[in-house]
Design a protein around this motif. Structure first.
Motif, PDB file in Angstrom:
ATOM      1  N   ARG A  13      -8.333 -21.890 -67.589  1.00 30.58           N
ATOM      2  CA  ARG A  13      -9.219 -21.162 -68.500  1.00 30.58           C
ATOM      3  C   ARG A  13      -9.152 -19.664 -68.221  1.00 30.58           C
ATOM      4  NH1 ARG A  13     -15.737 -22.252 -68.612  1.00 30.58           N
ATOM      5  NH2 ARG A  13     -16.304 -20.669 -70.133  1.00 30.58           N
ATOM      6  N   LEU A  52      -5.764 -18.196 -69.407  1.00 28.23           N
ATOM      7  CA  LEU A  52      -5.718 -17.992 -70.856  1.00 28.23           C
ATOM      8  C   LEU A  52      -6.493 -16.741 -71.262  1.00 28.23           C
ATOM      9  CD1 LEU A  52      -6.137 -21.590 -72.313  1.00 28.23           C
ATOM     10  CD2 LEU A  52      -4.102 -20.146 -72.382  1.00 28.23           C
ATOM     11  N   THR A  97       0.956 -27.267 -78.543  1.00 28.33           N
ATOM     12  CA  THR A  97       0.737 -28.436 -77.714  1.00 28.33           C
ATOM     13  C   THR A  97       0.996 -29.667 -78.569  1.00 28.33           C
ATOM     14  OG1 THR A  97      -0.796 -29.342 -76.059  1.00 28.33           O
ATOM     15  CG2 THR A  97      -1.726 -28.814 -78.211  1.00 28.33           C
ATOM     16  N   TYR A 139      -8.309 -26.564 -75.964  1.00 26.67           N
ATOM     17  CA  TYR A 139      -7.979 -25.248 -76.519  1.00 26.67           C
ATOM     18  C   TYR A 139      -9.023 -24.797 -77.543  1.00 26.67           C
ATOM     19  CZ  TYR A 139      -3.525 -25.610 -74.115  1.00 26.67           C
ATOM     20  OH  TYR A 139      -2.557 -25.710 -73.142  1.00 26.67           O
ATOM     21  N   ARG A 140      -9.547 -25.720 -78.308  1.00 24.99           N
ATOM     22  CA  ARG A 140     -10.625 -25.362 -79.238  1.00 24.99           C
ATOM     23  C   ARG A 140     -11.835 -24.833 -78.472  1.00 24.99           C
ATOM     24  NH1 ARG A 140     -10.127 -26.672 -84.541  1.00 24.99           N
ATOM     25  NH2 ARG A 140      -8.603 -28.263 -85.183  1.00 24.99           N
ATOM     26  N   GLN A 167     -11.752 -23.125 -75.898  1.00 19.05           N
ATOM     27  CA  GLN A 167     -11.441 -21.764 -75.452  1.00 19.05           C
ATOM     28  C   GLN A 167     -11.355 -20.797 -76.628  1.00 19.05           C
ATOM     29  OE1 GLN A 167     -11.729 -21.921 -72.234  1.00 19.05           O
ATOM     30  NE2 GLN A 167     -11.669 -24.143 -72.520  1.00 19.05           N
ATOM     31  N   PHE A 201      -9.551 -21.329 -79.595  1.00 22.70           N
ATOM     32  CA  PHE A 201      -8.353 -21.465 -80.421  1.00 22.70           C
ATOM     33  C   PHE A 201      -8.631 -22.323 -81.650  1.00 22.70           C
ATOM     34  CE2 PHE A 201      -6.588 -20.317 -76.332  1.00 22.70           C
ATOM     35  CZ  PHE A 201      -5.465 -19.557 -76.628  1.00 22.70           C
ATOM     36  N   LYS A 236      -5.960 -17.685 -81.485  1.00 20.52           N
ATOM     37  CA  LYS A 236      -7.294 -17.094 -81.360  1.00 20.52           C
ATOM     38  C   LYS A 236      -7.152 -15.579 -81.322  1.00 20.52           C
ATOM     39  CE  LYS A 236      -9.415 -16.885 -77.411  1.00 20.52           C
ATOM     40  NZ  LYS A 236     -10.080 -17.198 -76.133  1.00 20.52           N
ATOM     41  N   SER A 286      -8.506 -30.849 -70.003  1.00 19.43           N
ATOM     42  CA  SER A 286      -7.091 -30.541 -70.109  1.00 19.43           C
ATOM     43  C   SER A 286      -6.375 -30.724 -68.778  1.00 19.43           C
ATOM     44  CB  SER A 286      -6.913 -29.072 -70.557  1.00 19.43           C
ATOM     45  OG  SER A 286      -5.566 -28.692 -70.432  1.00 19.43           O
TER      46      SER A 286
END
Length: 212
Positions: A127, A130, A149, A160-161, A163, A165, A185, A209
């Protein structure tokens, strides 16, 4: 902050001491001292879970020469704990030759070869990497940070969502027997989980993840 000043700051080593983790450093991969072979083995281990699910990403078994080639296409950063590399990602500016239309946009930077040592997963390290990548992209004038991915890997898309994205495309890359979800994002110049702003929170983060 000017781009040149931001770039200079992003080239620094960022250090944080975290309970349960120890001394965590984010720095550039340095081929004068770091090993391409060791980095390749780390990526193999990080992607082993995806391989077991039937998703044959390049990082599952790629040769050392390919790891090096892909890393040198952008800027490769590593997360180091107590002197050992435990995570890595490469951030690249727009790729005019990509099969993915989104990656070809000049305003888009992309993340590749993003992996965390399996026993270090679930501690927020991915995290933080990123978030740092978002700062890297913004410092170079990019407005978006993107990655891909396996589309069937719902747990990764959910991560990812979380985070920030969003899904922007689905692409079948050459050599892959599955569709890839392309997520993007806004690139943020500062704040969030990026170094050096992670003190006191990194050790308490969890994620579904395998890369975080």
């Amino acid at each position: 902050m000017s781009i040149s000043r931001a770039t200079e700051r992003l080239d620094e080593r960022f250090t944080s001491v975290q309970p349960g983790i120890g001394r965590l450093v984010l720095r550039r991969f340095d081929p004068r001292h770091d090993s391409w072979e060791a980095l390749t083995r780390l990526l193999h281990r990080a992607f082993s879970r995806l391989a077991s699910l039937g998703f044959h990403c390049a990082c599952v078994d790629q040769a050392v020469s390919l790891t090096r080639e892909r890393a040198l296409a952008g800027d490769c950063f590593v997360a180091v704990c107590n002197g050992r590399i435990i995570g890595s990602l490469t951030v690249e500016g727009h790729d005019s030759h990509s099969q993915c239309e989104h990656y070809r946009l000049r305003s888009v930077a992309s993340v590749h070869q993003f992996g965390i040592e399996p026993k270090w997963q679930g501690r927020g390290i991915g995290r933080a990497l990123l978030a740092f990548a978002g700062r890297w992209a913004a410092a170079r004038g990019c407005t978006q940070l993107a990655l891909d991915t396996p589309f069937p890997a719902a747990h990764l898309i959910a991560f990812y969502r979380a985070q920030g994205f969003s899904l922007v495309d689905v692409v079948r890359f050459a050599g892959r027997g599955y569709d890839s979800a392309v997520l993007s994002k806004a690139a943020v110049a500062r704040g969030g989980m990026g170094y050096p702003h992670v003190t006191g929170s990194l050790a308490h983060c969890t994620s579904a993840s395998p890369f975080a």
